[in-house]
Motif scaffolding. Sequence first.
Motif, PDB file in Angstrom:
ATOM      1  N   THR A 115       3.694  11.145   2.101  1.00  0.00           N
ATOM      2  CA  THR A 115       2.825   9.973   2.202  1.00  0.00           C
ATOM      3  C   THR A 115       1.449  10.368   2.699  1.00  0.00           C
ATOM      4  O   THR A 115       0.425   9.931   2.146  1.00  0.00           O
ATOM      5  CB  THR A 115       3.457   8.921   3.136  1.00  0.00           C
ATOM      6  OG1 THR A 115       4.707   8.531   2.589  1.00  0.00           O
ATOM      7  CG2 THR A 115       2.562   7.709   3.282  1.00  0.00           C
ATOM      8  N   ALA A 116       1.393  11.198   3.739  1.00  0.00           N
ATOM      9  CA  ALA A 116       0.100  11.661   4.255  1.00  0.00           C
ATOM     10  C   ALA A 116      -0.660  12.441   3.174  1.00  0.00           C
ATOM     11  O   ALA A 116      -1.877  12.264   2.994  1.00  0.00           O
ATOM     12  CB  ALA A 116       0.307  12.521   5.492  1.00  0.00           C
TER      13      ALA A 116
ATOM     14  N   ARG B 220      -6.684   8.607  -2.004  1.00  0.00           N
ATOM     15  CA  ARG B 220      -7.678   7.709  -1.414  1.00  0.00           C
ATOM     16  C   ARG B 220      -8.955   8.448  -1.031  1.00  0.00           C
ATOM     17  O   ARG B 220     -10.047   7.978  -1.293  1.00  0.00           O
ATOM     18  CB  ARG B 220      -7.063   7.022  -0.185  1.00  0.00           C
ATOM     19  CG  ARG B 220      -7.978   6.071   0.513  1.00  0.00           C
ATOM     20  CD  ARG B 220      -8.255   4.881  -0.363  1.00  0.00           C
ATOM     21  NE  ARG B 220      -9.212   4.001   0.302  1.00  0.00           N
ATOM     22  CZ  ARG B 220      -9.434   2.785  -0.038  1.00  0.00           C
ATOM     23  NH1 ARG B 220      -8.783   2.276  -1.069  1.00  0.00           N
ATOM     24  NH2 ARG B 220     -10.308   2.068   0.578  1.00  0.00           N
ATOM     25  N   TYR B 221      -8.812   9.614  -0.393  1.00  0.00           N
ATOM     26  CA  TYR B 221      -9.987  10.268   0.166  1.00  0.00           C
ATOM     27  C   TYR B 221     -10.516  11.411  -0.702  1.00  0.00           C
ATOM     28  O   TYR B 221     -11.723  11.478  -0.957  1.00  0.00           O
ATOM     29  CB  TYR B 221      -9.680  10.736   1.581  1.00  0.00           C
ATOM     30  CG  TYR B 221      -9.330   9.552   2.465  1.00  0.00           C
ATOM     31  CD1 TYR B 221     -10.288   8.614   2.797  1.00  0.00           C
ATOM     32  CD2 TYR B 221      -8.033   9.352   2.915  1.00  0.00           C
ATOM     33  CE1 TYR B 221      -9.976   7.515   3.565  1.00  0.00           C
ATOM     34  CE2 TYR B 221      -7.704   8.262   3.687  1.00  0.00           C
ATOM     35  CZ  TYR B 221      -8.684   7.345   4.018  1.00  0.00           C
ATOM     36  OH  TYR B 221      -8.382   6.254   4.766  1.00  0.00           O
TER      37      TYR B 221
ATOM     38  N   CYS C  66      -0.327  12.115  -0.143  1.00  0.00           N
ATOM     39  CA  CYS C  66      -0.754  11.188  -1.202  1.00  0.00           C
ATOM     40  C   CYS C  66      -1.955  10.357  -0.762  1.00  0.00           C
ATOM     41  O   CYS C  66      -2.892  10.149  -1.545  1.00  0.00           O
ATOM     42  CB  CYS C  66       0.392  10.265  -1.598  1.00  0.00           C
ATOM     43  SG  CYS C  66       1.656  11.089  -2.574  1.00  0.00           S
ATOM     44  N   ILE C  67      -1.961   9.887   0.478  1.00  0.00           N
ATOM     45  CA  ILE C  67      -3.099   9.118   0.977  1.00  0.00           C
ATOM     46  C   ILE C  67      -4.343   9.997   1.007  1.00  0.00           C
ATOM     47  O   ILE C  67      -5.419   9.594   0.562  1.00  0.00           O
ATOM     48  CB  ILE C  67      -2.791   8.522   2.365  1.00  0.00           C
ATOM     49  CG1 ILE C  67      -1.737   7.431   2.243  1.00  0.00           C
ATOM     50  CG2 ILE C  67      -4.065   7.980   3.020  1.00  0.00           C
ATOM     51  CD1 ILE C  67      -1.203   6.932   3.573  1.00  0.00           C
TER      52      ILE C  67
ATOM     53  N   VAL D 165      -4.118   1.555   0.953  1.00  0.00           N
ATOM     54  CA  VAL D 165      -3.366   2.381   1.890  1.00  0.00           C
ATOM     55  C   VAL D 165      -2.446   1.516   2.738  1.00  0.00           C
ATOM     56  O   VAL D 165      -1.238   1.703   2.761  1.00  0.00           O
ATOM     57  CB  VAL D 165      -4.314   3.201   2.798  1.00  0.00           C
ATOM     58  CG1 VAL D 165      -3.543   3.958   3.854  1.00  0.00           C
ATOM     59  CG2 VAL D 165      -5.126   4.162   1.963  1.00  0.00           C
ATOM     60  N   ALA D 166      -3.023   0.549   3.443  1.00  0.00           N
ATOM     61  CA  ALA D 166      -2.246  -0.371   4.273  1.00  0.00           C
ATOM     62  C   ALA D 166      -3.012  -1.685   4.345  1.00  0.00           C
ATOM     63  O   ALA D 166      -3.626  -2.000   5.363  1.00  0.00           O
ATOM     64  CB  ALA D 166      -1.994   0.204   5.653  1.00  0.00           C
TER      65      ALA D 166
ATOM     66  N   CYS E 281       5.154   4.737  -0.618  1.00  0.00           N
ATOM     67  CA  CYS E 281       5.556   6.143  -0.757  1.00  0.00           C
ATOM     68  C   CYS E 281       6.853   6.453  -0.012  1.00  0.00           C
ATOM     69  O   CYS E 281       7.777   7.025  -0.604  1.00  0.00           O
ATOM     70  CB  CYS E 281       4.436   7.068  -0.284  1.00  0.00           C
ATOM     71  SG  CYS E 281       3.170   7.348  -1.512  1.00  0.00           S
TER      72      CYS E 281
ATOM     73  N   GLY F 193       0.801  -1.217   0.000  1.00  0.00           N
ATOM     74  CA  GLY F 193       0.000   0.000   0.000  1.00  0.00           C
ATOM     75  C   GLY F 193       0.834   1.267   0.000  1.00  0.00           C
ATOM     76  O   GLY F 193       2.067   1.245   0.045  1.00  0.00           O
ATOM     77  N   LEU F 194       0.096   2.396  -0.030  1.00  0.00           N
ATOM     78  CA  LEU F 194       0.757   3.702  -0.073  1.00  0.00           C
ATOM     79  C   LEU F 194       1.545   3.999   1.197  1.00  0.00           C
ATOM     80  O   LEU F 194       2.545   4.714   1.147  1.00  0.00           O
ATOM     81  CB  LEU F 194      -0.285   4.806  -0.271  1.00  0.00           C
ATOM     82  CG  LEU F 194      -0.876   4.974  -1.662  1.00  0.00           C
ATOM     83  CD1 LEU F 194      -1.969   6.021  -1.646  1.00  0.00           C
ATOM     84  CD2 LEU F 194       0.193   5.350  -2.649  1.00  0.00           C
ATOM     85  N   SER F 195       1.114   3.448   2.329  1.00  0.00           N
ATOM     86  CA  SER F 195       1.776   3.760   3.595  1.00  0.00           C
ATOM     87  C   SER F 195       3.223   3.277   3.643  1.00  0.00           C
ATOM     88  O   SER F 195       4.025   3.824   4.393  1.00  0.00           O
ATOM     89  CB  SER F 195       0.993   3.163   4.765  1.00  0.00           C
ATOM     90  OG  SER F 195       0.930   1.763   4.638  1.00  0.00           O
TER      91      SER F 195
END
Length: 173
Positions: A149-150, A157-158, A152-153, A166-167, A122, A117-119
């Motif tokens: 990372t924060a 995602r949101y 991009c998430i 994400v994870a 990234c 995931g991105l967590s």
Amino acid sequence: MQATSTNTETEPSAGGLGRERLAGIVLVGLGGLGLWAGSDLPFMTSEGVGSGLMPRLLSIVILGLGLLQLVLSRKDPGPSTGRWAIRETIPVILGVVLFAVTVRGYHLGPVTIPGLGLSIACPLAVVASGLAARDARLGELLVFAAVLTAFCIGLFRYALGLSVPVAPWLLGY
């Protein structure tokens, strides 16, 4: 008062790989890659135009322009490409590859990389790419990786609602 002129042009290529010739080679490579990557897309369907029409046409145009660039560069290959910064290029390529194989996972025969995931993807990409800078400090890279990372998430995602994991190892998505 004396006028001085500064010449920022590099020396012409002496039969080597000039910028014009290199541009033609890159365009031919990208056009060929596009044709190969889109070869399994349908060109035409019974209903009409298929999803492979536009990628194939663009690839053919890029390939043709690359060939034209190569032909035109026979007379003048352009200025030399100079020294290639391999030390600065490899970490950036490594960062892109790390992101690509870890964000959703990767399977190649017996090798399986789980989707992290991105967590995780990234920060890995940021730290690996950041090593290209000679003055990079690990602490600064880690802070930048956390902030990016924060961001991009939050964005992918949101805000955009994309189904990017994400994870998955922790949250399940």
